[in-house]
Design a protein around this motif. Structure first.
Motif, PDB file in Angstrom:
ATOM      1  N   GLY A  60       0.817  -1.215   0.000  1.00 29.53           N
ATOM      2  CA  GLY A  60       0.000   0.000   0.000  1.00 29.53           C
ATOM      3  C   GLY A  60       0.848   1.261   0.000  1.00 29.53           C
ATOM      4  N   TYR A  61       1.907   1.248   0.787  1.00 25.69           N
ATOM      5  CA  TYR A  61       2.808   2.405   0.829  1.00 25.69           C
ATOM      6  C   TYR A  61       3.511   2.607  -0.514  1.00 25.69           C
ATOM      7  N   LEU A  62       3.905   1.505  -1.157  1.00 21.71           N
ATOM      8  CA  LEU A  62       4.562   1.619  -2.466  1.00 21.71           C
ATOM      9  C   LEU A  62       3.597   2.188  -3.499  1.00 21.71           C
ATOM     10  N   ALA A  63       2.340   1.814  -3.405  1.00 24.46           N
ATOM     11  CA  ALA A  63       1.334   2.358  -4.324  1.00 24.46           C
ATOM     12  C   ALA A  63       1.221   3.861  -4.159  1.00 24.46           C
ATOM     13  N   GLU A  64       1.267   4.324  -2.916  1.00 25.52           N
ATOM     14  CA  GLU A  64       1.188   5.768  -2.646  1.00 25.52           C
ATOM     15  C   GLU A  64       2.435   6.503  -3.132  1.00 25.52           C
ATOM     16  N   ALA A  65       3.582   5.817  -3.093  1.00 24.05           N
ATOM     17  CA  ALA A  65       4.834   6.453  -3.523  1.00 24.05           C
ATOM     18  C   ALA A  65       4.887   6.654  -5.032  1.00 24.05           C
ATOM     19  N   GLY A  66       4.131   5.859  -5.777  1.00 22.74           N
ATOM     20  CA  GLY A  66       4.102   6.006  -7.224  1.00 22.74           C
ATOM     21  C   GLY A  66       5.461   5.763  -7.842  1.00 22.74           C
ATOM     22  N   ILE A  92       9.328  -4.703  -7.636  1.00 23.65           N
ATOM     23  CA  ILE A  92       9.540  -5.237  -8.975  1.00 23.65           C
ATOM     24  C   ILE A  92       8.443  -4.715  -9.897  1.00 23.65           C
ATOM     25  N   GLY A  93       8.821  -4.153 -11.022  1.00 26.77           N
ATOM     26  CA  GLY A  93       7.857  -3.596 -11.958  1.00 26.77           C
ATOM     27  C   GLY A  93       7.040  -4.662 -12.660  1.00 26.77           C
ATOM     28  N   PRO A  94       5.979  -4.275 -13.360  1.00 34.22           N
ATOM     29  CA  PRO A  94       5.113  -5.245 -14.043  1.00 34.22           C
ATOM     30  C   PRO A  94       5.814  -6.026 -15.148  1.00 34.22           C
ATOM     31  N   ASP A  95       7.010  -5.592 -15.538  1.00 36.42           N
ATOM     32  CA  ASP A  95       7.803  -6.325 -16.527  1.00 36.42           C
ATOM     33  C   ASP A  95       8.824  -7.258 -15.888  1.00 36.42           C
ATOM     34  N   GLY A  96       8.849  -7.295 -14.548  1.00 34.74           N
ATOM     35  CA  GLY A  96       9.768  -8.178 -13.838  1.00 34.74           C
ATOM     36  C   GLY A  96      11.102  -7.559 -13.497  1.00 34.74           C
ATOM     37  N   GLU A 125       1.684 -13.036 -13.085  1.00 34.62           N
ATOM     38  CA  GLU A 125       0.525 -13.599 -13.790  1.00 34.62           C
ATOM     39  C   GLU A 125      -0.734 -13.570 -12.924  1.00 34.62           C
ATOM     40  N   LYS A 126      -0.605 -13.948 -11.676  1.00 39.30           N
ATOM     41  CA  LYS A 126      -1.773 -14.049 -10.799  1.00 39.30           C
ATOM     42  C   LYS A 126      -2.177 -12.700 -10.207  1.00 39.30           C
ATOM     43  N   GLN A 127      -1.197 -11.805 -10.041  1.00 38.70           N
ATOM     44  CA  GLN A 127      -1.444 -10.502  -9.416  1.00 38.70           C
ATOM     45  C   GLN A 127      -2.148 -10.672  -8.069  1.00 38.70           C
ATOM     46  N   SER A 128      -1.663 -11.661  -7.318  1.00 41.17           N
ATOM     47  CA  SER A 128      -2.156 -11.936  -5.973  1.00 41.17           C
ATOM     48  C   SER A 128      -0.979 -12.481  -5.166  1.00 41.17           C
ATOM     49  N   PRO A 129      -1.060 -12.496  -3.828  1.00 38.98           N
ATOM     50  CA  PRO A 129       0.078 -12.973  -3.030  1.00 38.98           C
ATOM     51  C   PRO A 129       0.442 -14.418  -3.347  1.00 38.98           C
ATOM     52  N   ALA A 152      -1.863   0.611  -8.049  1.00 45.05           N
ATOM     53  CA  ALA A 152      -1.949   2.068  -7.934  1.00 45.05           C
ATOM     54  C   ALA A 152      -3.344   2.452  -7.447  1.00 45.05           C
ATOM     55  N   GLU A 153      -3.463   3.700  -6.999  1.00 45.83           N
ATOM     56  CA  GLU A 153      -4.733   4.151  -6.436  1.00 45.83           C
ATOM     57  C   GLU A 153      -5.877   4.010  -7.429  1.00 45.83           C
ATOM     58  N   GLU A 154      -5.585   4.131  -8.709  1.00 42.38           N
ATOM     59  CA  GLU A 154      -6.639   3.993  -9.719  1.00 42.38           C
ATOM     60  C   GLU A 154      -6.921   2.528 -10.050  1.00 42.38           C
ATOM     61  N   GLY A 155      -6.201   1.606  -9.378  1.00 39.84           N
ATOM     62  CA  GLY A 155      -6.460   0.182  -9.559  1.00 39.84           C
ATOM     63  C   GLY A 155      -5.564  -0.519 -10.549  1.00 39.84           C
ATOM     64  N   ASN A 156      -4.682   0.223 -11.209  1.00 41.53           N
ATOM     65  CA  ASN A 156      -3.783  -0.400 -12.178  1.00 41.53           C
ATOM     66  C   ASN A 156      -2.680  -1.193 -11.471  1.00 41.53           C
TER      67      ASN A 156
END
Length: 276
Positions: A60-66, A92-96, A125-129, A152-156
């Motif tokens: 959550g904190y990383l999401a806020e940091a953008g 780790i970014g969405p590209d790994g 792939e799962k986008q879950s823990p 991200a806050e917008e859900g991405n």
């Protein structure tokens, strides 16, 4: 069952001239071993839950940091230092690709593409823990990897928060100074890989197919019993602690879980019955 066969074998051995003290645990000794095991299980379960909760909070904190990687590094550093068994924390970014990582001793991984790792691939792939087994990792590190999605806050989907966990440090922390001298403590995966042993050199070793254990078929059979069932008791003969003689040991075990992974926690009682 394997456990029953082992007990019969050892009973036969005792009647055929083994010497020493008591041959089987008394009711009180068994109760004490089970209490020790229950306390160990409670402590490790709590520590695993605490780690997952920290991962969720850190994500959550990383999401806020953008895209502020300086702030991300500060967040990762605080989280990595929060629990003594977390070896590293990475974003780790969405590209790994690793966008930020702490502590600085892991800095060689900054900017490295880790998408080839199965656990990273699964998390993306799962986008879950998700959590791995004990693995050999980059830069000659080992551990269990916990991945938690960052949104991200917008859900991405923004990537993964990645903790490398040291199971041995977690268990040592739980044991603290309270482990009775009578018992040995181990932790293994269901596949037989050793997660914790008082002998640090055993950590990461495979129980099955390991030439070092071939002369102890009873140990292999006992390990099979531990691997195949979430809890139980089994007896076997093995080298005595700080000795080259074989003694009768009794192992009591139970299981802790995090996500889809299980750890077997084992409390071992050693008896002064020497096997000739």
């Amino acid at each position: 069952t394997a456990a029953a066969v082992l007990v019969m074998v050892f009973c036969f051995a005792l009647f055929c001239g083994c010497t020493g003290g008591e041959s089987t645990p008394s009711v009180e000794e068994k109760d004490q071993a089970l209490k020790t095991l229950a306390s160990l299980k409670a402590g490790v379960s709590s520590s695993l839950s605490e780690t997952l909760a920290l991962a969720e909070k850190t994500s959550g904190y990383l999401a806020e940091a953008g895209n502020n990687m300086t702030e991300a590094e500060a967040i990762l550093g605080d989280s990595q230092e929060s629990l003594p068994w977390i070896k590293s924390a990475a974003f780790i970014g969405p590209d790994g690709v690793v966008l930020a990582i702490m502590p600085e001793s892991f800095g060689a991984l900054d900017g490295v593409d880790l998408s080839y790792q199965d656990i990273v691939k699964e998390g993306l792939e799962k986008q879950s823990p998700v959590i791995s087994g004990f693995e050999k990792l980059a830069i000659n590190e080992t551990g269990v990897v916990l991945e938690h999605p960052v949104f991200a806050e917008e859900g991405n989907f923004s990537g993964l928060l990645s903790f490398v966990i040291d199971p041995a440090k977690m268990i040592e922390f739980v044991i603290g100074e309270n482990k009775p001298d009578r018992y040995q403590v181990m932790a293994i995966q269901p596949d037989g890989l050793i997660l914790y042993d008082a002998d640090a050199g055993e950590i990461g070793n495979e129980t099955f197919g390991n030439p070092a254990y071939e002369r102890y078929p009873g140990l292999i059979t006992a390990a099979g019993a531990v691997s195949s069932s979430p809890s139980g008791t089994v007896s076997y003969n093995f080298t005595a602690t700080e000795s080259d003689r074989e003694v009768l040991k009794t192992a009591y075990w139970d299981t802790v879980e995090l996500l889809d992974k299980e750890w077997r926690l084992v409390v071992i009682d050693e008896f002064s019955v020497f096997i000739p």
